[in-house]
Design a protein around this motif. Structure first.
Motif, PDB file in Angstrom:
ATOM      1  N   LYS A   1      31.963  39.169  67.032  1.00 57.13           N
ATOM      2  CA  LYS A   1      33.097  39.643  66.240  1.00 57.13           C
ATOM      3  C   LYS A   1      32.667  40.892  65.463  1.00 57.13           C
ATOM      4  O   LYS A   1      31.560  40.956  64.939  1.00 57.13           O
ATOM      5  N   TYR A   2      33.583  41.867  65.365  1.00 51.28           N
ATOM      6  CA  TYR A   2      33.269  43.123  64.696  1.00 51.28           C
ATOM      7  C   TYR A   2      34.332  43.463  63.659  1.00 51.28           C
ATOM      8  O   TYR A   2      35.495  43.065  63.773  1.00 51.28           O
ATOM      9  N   ARG A   3      33.904  44.233  62.649  1.00 47.89           N
ATOM     10  CA  ARG A   3      34.817  44.778  61.653  1.00 47.89           C
ATOM     11  C   ARG A   3      34.472  46.241  61.447  1.00 47.89           C
ATOM     12  O   ARG A   3      33.319  46.660  61.632  1.00 47.89           O
ATOM     13  N   ALA A   4      35.474  47.006  61.027  1.00 48.24           N
ATOM     14  CA  ALA A   4      35.245  48.386  60.597  1.00 48.24           C
ATOM     15  C   ALA A   4      35.255  48.406  59.082  1.00 48.24           C
ATOM     16  O   ALA A   4      36.089  47.756  58.434  1.00 48.24           O
ATOM     17  N   PHE A   5      34.315  49.151  58.497  1.00 52.84           N
ATOM     18  CA  PHE A   5      34.171  49.260  57.045  1.00 52.84           C
ATOM     19  C   PHE A   5      34.201  50.731  56.660  1.00 52.84           C
ATOM     20  O   PHE A   5      33.630  51.574  57.350  1.00 52.84           O
ATOM     21  N   ILE A   6      34.854  51.024  55.533  1.00 51.22           N
ATOM     22  CA  ILE A   6      34.961  52.419  55.103  1.00 51.22           C
ATOM     23  C   ILE A   6      34.883  52.503  53.581  1.00 51.22           C
ATOM     24  O   ILE A   6      35.367  51.610  52.867  1.00 51.22           O
ATOM     25  N   ALA A   7      34.246  53.566  53.098  1.00 51.42           N
ATOM     26  CA  ALA A   7      34.217  53.876  51.660  1.00 51.42           C
ATOM     27  C   ALA A   7      34.537  55.352  51.501  1.00 51.42           C
ATOM     28  O   ALA A   7      33.937  56.204  52.165  1.00 51.42           O
ATOM     29  N   VAL A   8      35.504  55.653  50.631  1.00 52.63           N
ATOM     30  CA  VAL A   8      36.011  57.010  50.471  1.00 52.63           C
ATOM     31  C   VAL A   8      36.155  57.322  48.986  1.00 52.63           C
ATOM     32  O   VAL A   8      36.561  56.465  48.195  1.00 52.63           O
ATOM     33  N   PHE A   9      35.806  58.541  48.620  1.00 54.15           N
ATOM     34  CA  PHE A   9      36.060  59.015  47.260  1.00 54.15           C
ATOM     35  C   PHE A   9      37.340  59.835  47.237  1.00 54.15           C
ATOM     36  O   PHE A   9      37.540  60.711  48.082  1.00 54.15           O
TER      37      PHE A   9
END
Length: 282
Positions: free
Chosen positions: A261-269
């Motif tokens: 199983k996979y997930r996409a993760f993101i962090a943005v300013f």
């Protein structure tokens, strides 16, 4: 509604109302409550005899002192929102001294490598702070179930690992991400966005939805390159990281495996305000 600022009084109260068959649901928060927090409390109310919510801005999980200083503190408004949901909810709003007793230090944890990915790379010491405060709160509240939003999915996995390693008798429940109308994941930090920034921040979830669609056809690297270019073209945002990771280990996806199983993760300013989000890919 009962509000406690000291752990001794809270422990005494919880002890007095416990029965053989009673259960305690617990929602740990840092306040500045929004509908996402209320949905966690609602689930706890449905599943338990009693519900406790903590409101505590934990200093040991902030690696950026300015972020700690600017984190919204809205206790009176928070209590109003809790009351609108149920006056039966027990509120624990401790002081820093009540939690740390003069020693504001994190315990060192081994989370089997979960702590070194994504958030851990950019926020040194963050997950030791998370583990320290959650473990302390679990010891104080002694909940049957504890509820966490999946927006902070890495944190959710960290807490589950901590509970397994310390053998604390609590079931950690991950709950669906609550989103604003434009798809932006609800967060206390959203309150610091202007209306224009809030509208533009819809791009974060739109990007994740496209990622989910592309994941069946393209490699993780191809998708990551596309995400990088998407945010490079938009001056409103500064992309800190984007990663497709395997759910159990949080290790980056190099080559897709149909059995994982996979997930996409993101962090943005957005104007120095840090927003994170995640989505399940299969």
């Amino acid at each position: 509604m009962q509000i406690f600022t000291g752990k001794a009084a809270l422990i005494a109260h919880l002890s007095s109302i416990k029965t053989t068959n009673s259960t305690i649901g617990f929602v740990p928060t840092m306040g500045a409550l929004h509908q996402g927090h209320l949905s966690l409390m609602q689930q706890s109310l449905q599943e338990n005899s009693k519900t406790v919510i903590s409101i505590f801005v934990n200093p040991t999980q902030f690696n950026n002192p300015e972020d700690l200083l600017k984190y919204p503190r809205t206790l009176d408004k928070d209590i109003e929102k809790i009351s609108s949901l149920s006056t039966e909810i027990i509120v624990y709003a401790p002081t820093v001294h009540d939690i740390y007793e003069g020693k504001i230090l994190s315990q060192d944890f081994d989370f089997d490598g979960l702590e070194h990915q994504m958030e851990g790379k950019f926020r040194p010491g963050h997950f030791n702070g998370v583990g320290t405060i959650v473990k302390r709160l679990f010891e104080i509240v002694t909940p049957t179930k504890a509820y966490f939003g999946e927006k902070d999915f890495q944190q959710l996995q960290i807490v589950k690992k901590m509970v397994a390693k310390t053998k604390l008798p609590v079931q950690v429940v991950g709950c669906e991400i609550y989103r604003e109308k434009n798809g932006l994941a609800m967060s206390s930090r959203n309150e610091r966005l202007t209306e224009d920034e809030r509208n533009k921040a819809a791009l974060i979830y739109e990007t994740l939805l496209t990622t989910k669609d592309q994941f069946t056809k393209n490699s993780a690297k191809e998708i990551s390159d596309w995400v990088q270019k998407t945010f490079e073209k938009n001056d409103t945002f500064e992309l800190e990281y984007f990663q497709i990771a395997e759910v159990a280990t949080l290790l980056p996806c190099i080559r897709k495996n149909k059995n994982k199983k996979y997930r996409a993760f993101i962090a943005v300013f957005v104007n120095n305000i840090r927003l994170i989000d995640t989505i399940s890919l299969n």
